[in-house]
Design an enzyme around this catalytic site. Structure first.
Site, mmCIF file in Angstrom:
data_model
loop_
_atom_site.group_PDB
_atom_site.id
_atom_site.type_symbol
_atom_site.label_atom_id
_atom_site.label_comp_id
_atom_site.label_asym_id
_atom_site.label_seq_id
_atom_site.Cartn_x
_atom_site.Cartn_y
_atom_site.Cartn_z
ATOM 1 C CD1 TRP A 126 20.692 19.844 23.031
ATOM 2 C CD2 TRP A 126 19.441 20.418 24.536
ATOM 3 N NE1 TRP A 126 21.574 19.953 24.294
ATOM 4 C CE2 TRP A 126 20.788 20.219 25.184
ATOM 5 C CE3 TRP A 126 18.198 20.934 25.706
ATOM 6 C CZ2 TRP A 126 21.119 20.464 26.554
ATOM 7 C CZ3 TRP A 126 18.631 20.938 26.975
ATOM 8 C CH2 TRP A 126 19.853 20.521 27.292
ATOM 9 C CG ASP A 207 15.780 26.286 25.443
ATOM 10 O OD1 ASP A 207 16.613 27.063 26.038
ATOM 11 O OD2 ASP A 207 16.002 25.044 25.225
ATOM 12 C CB ALA A 209 20.308 28.310 25.333
ATOM 13 C CE LYS A 242 25.606 26.475 25.013
ATOM 14 N NZ LYS A 242 24.542 25.854 25.646
HETATM 15 C C1 LMR Z 1 24.932 21.634 23.114
HETATM 16 O O1 LMR Z 1 23.762 21.232 22.590
HETATM 17 O O2 LMR Z 1 26.087 21.057 22.647
HETATM 18 C C2 LMR Z 1 24.804 22.229 24.527
HETATM 19 O O3 LMR Z 1 23.528 22.893 24.613
HETATM 20 C C3 LMR Z 1 25.565 21.548 25.489
HETATM 21 C C4 LMR Z 1 24.553 20.502 26.126
HETATM 22 O O4 LMR Z 1 24.392 20.583 27.414
HETATM 23 O O5 LMR Z 1 24.126 19.638 25.512
#
Ligand code: LMR
Length: 389
Positions: A126, A207, A209, A242
């Site tokens: 991410w 993590d 999520a 989520k």
């Molecule tokens: C995403 O990766 O789309 C989500 O985790 C939202 C974000 O905060 O980036």
């Protein structure tokens, strides 16, 4: 003094929200930011959340401060959901945070204070992961995780890279529903990487999520739970965005397991101090909702049933998408076996931009798609647009 600043670009992922909204085309499709959508294209409020909110409105006695550590019942119940049966047996502590990002930032700040020199992130990850650790002054190193052209986890190379990490380095793992690839470690790979982390004296940060969106609530935490049993110290960053659909309520927590109850208390006092100098105290509402749901058998059962329905919808769309896309990219049969909201397609950025410009299909430049953003009725049409690229 403001003249010393230069204009900063928007976060590319969050910028998609505005771009999509501004597109007037009726058939536009949002495969961008990771939020769940139903067949009507709405991000629903869970029935159990609505019921808990009603209850809170009627019974909440005050809006006085909760404190920098947050809601104790929320932390206890969320930790049990995350760590499972082992939760009570671990020397653990937790602090409520503004969302999962707040949890990661608090862990990053504490790592900086502890003198952790660097954290190892999988490639790809991410995008905000690296940004958060750099902002806290923790250097980022990377390990290979996923190969897009072959849609496979690069486990040997991951192990090889982590074998070169220095004792005391931190390593970030996604518990499940990997963002952005949807690729999961097998149970055997979790065991192996847990052994490697313990053996080399690395500090894991997991993590979590998307619990409940992959294989199920317990299955999505199984690798993490195995790891916690093996290592003396760990961080776990939990997001309720989520799993409870509480995105804008900014609900999350950072947990730590330590080698003794005394050490856990020291960790806690540091996390609380860092929270105090950052945002002082977390917002209450989302955590109060989660604590209410997890503390009530009927609400909890209803929340689990609704989450399971959402998971089922994602799995069925994954299967159709995989079958359709495999007509052009044989390797994308793998999409069916991946988990959670995301898959990372082997697209060039120019393909992504063409899909956006010509068809109103929105996704980040990386080629990540949010499968949970697709309605069943759109799947065939979206597949056709990808095949015609
Ligand atoms: C995403 O990766 O789309 C989500 O985790 C939202 C974000 O905060 O980036």
């Amino acid at each position: 003094m403001f003249d010393t600043l230069s204009r900063q670009p928007d976060d590319p992922l969050l910028a998609l929200i505005g771009l999509f909204r501004a597109d007037p085309r009726p058939g536009k499709v949002d495969l961008g930011v990771g939020v769940y959508r139903d067949e009507a294209g709405r991000t629903p409020i869970f029935r159990a959340v609505k019921a808990a909110e009603k209850r809170l409105v009627e019974t909440q006695p005050t809006k006085a401060y909760v404190g920098p550590e947050g809601d104790a019942l929320f932390l206890e119940r969320l930790w049990a959901l995350t760590a499972g049966e082992a939760a009570g047996g671990l020397a653990s502590t937790g602090v409520q945070t503004p969302g999962g990002s707040g949890a990661l930032r608090l862990a990053a700040d504490l790592m900086a204070r502890m003198g952790v020199r660097r954290i190892w992130l999988g490639l790809p990850s991410w995008p905000n992961h690296a940004a958060i650790f750099k902002a806290a002054g923790v250097d980022v190193a990377t390990y290979p995780f996923f190969d897009v052209p072959s849609q496979s986890v690069l486990f040997d190379r991951m192990e090889e890279a982590l074998s070169g990490a220095a004792p005391g380095d931190a390593v970030l793992l996604h518990a499940s529903c990997h963002n952005p690839t949807g690729a999961a470690l097998s149970s055997a790979q979790w065991v192996a990487v847990s052994g490697l982390i313990a053996g080399r004296g690395l500090l894991p940060l997991v993590d979590i999520a998307y619990q409940g969106y992959g294989r199920g609530l317990d299955a999505d935490a199984a690798g993490l739970r195995g790891l916690l049993a093996k290592v003396p110290e760990a961080f776990v960053a939990v997001s309720c965005s989520k799993s409870f659909g509480l995105y804008r309520e900014r609900t999350g927590a950072i947990f730590a397991t330590a080698s003794s109850a005394d050490s856990a208390l020291t960790v806690r006092s540091n996390l609380v101090g860092l929270a105090r100098t950052s945002y002082s105290m977390p917002p209450d509402h989302g955590a109060a909702v989660v604590a209410t749901i997890l503390g009530d058998d009927a609400l909890k059962a209803d929340w689990m049933a609704e989450l399971e329905e959402m998971r089922g919808r994602i799995v069925s769309i994954r299967e159709r998408l995989a079958k359709g896309l495999a007509r052009r990219w044989q390797v994308l049969t793998a999409v069916a076996g991946q988990e959670g909201m995301f898959s990372l397609l082997p697209l060039e950025e120019t393909d992504v931009m063409r899909l956006r410009a010509e068809h109103g299909i929105y996704m980040p430049g990386s080629g990540r798609i949010n499968i949970a953003g697709l309605k069943s009725a759109e799947v065939d049409d979206v597949i056709a647009k990808f095949l015609n690229l």
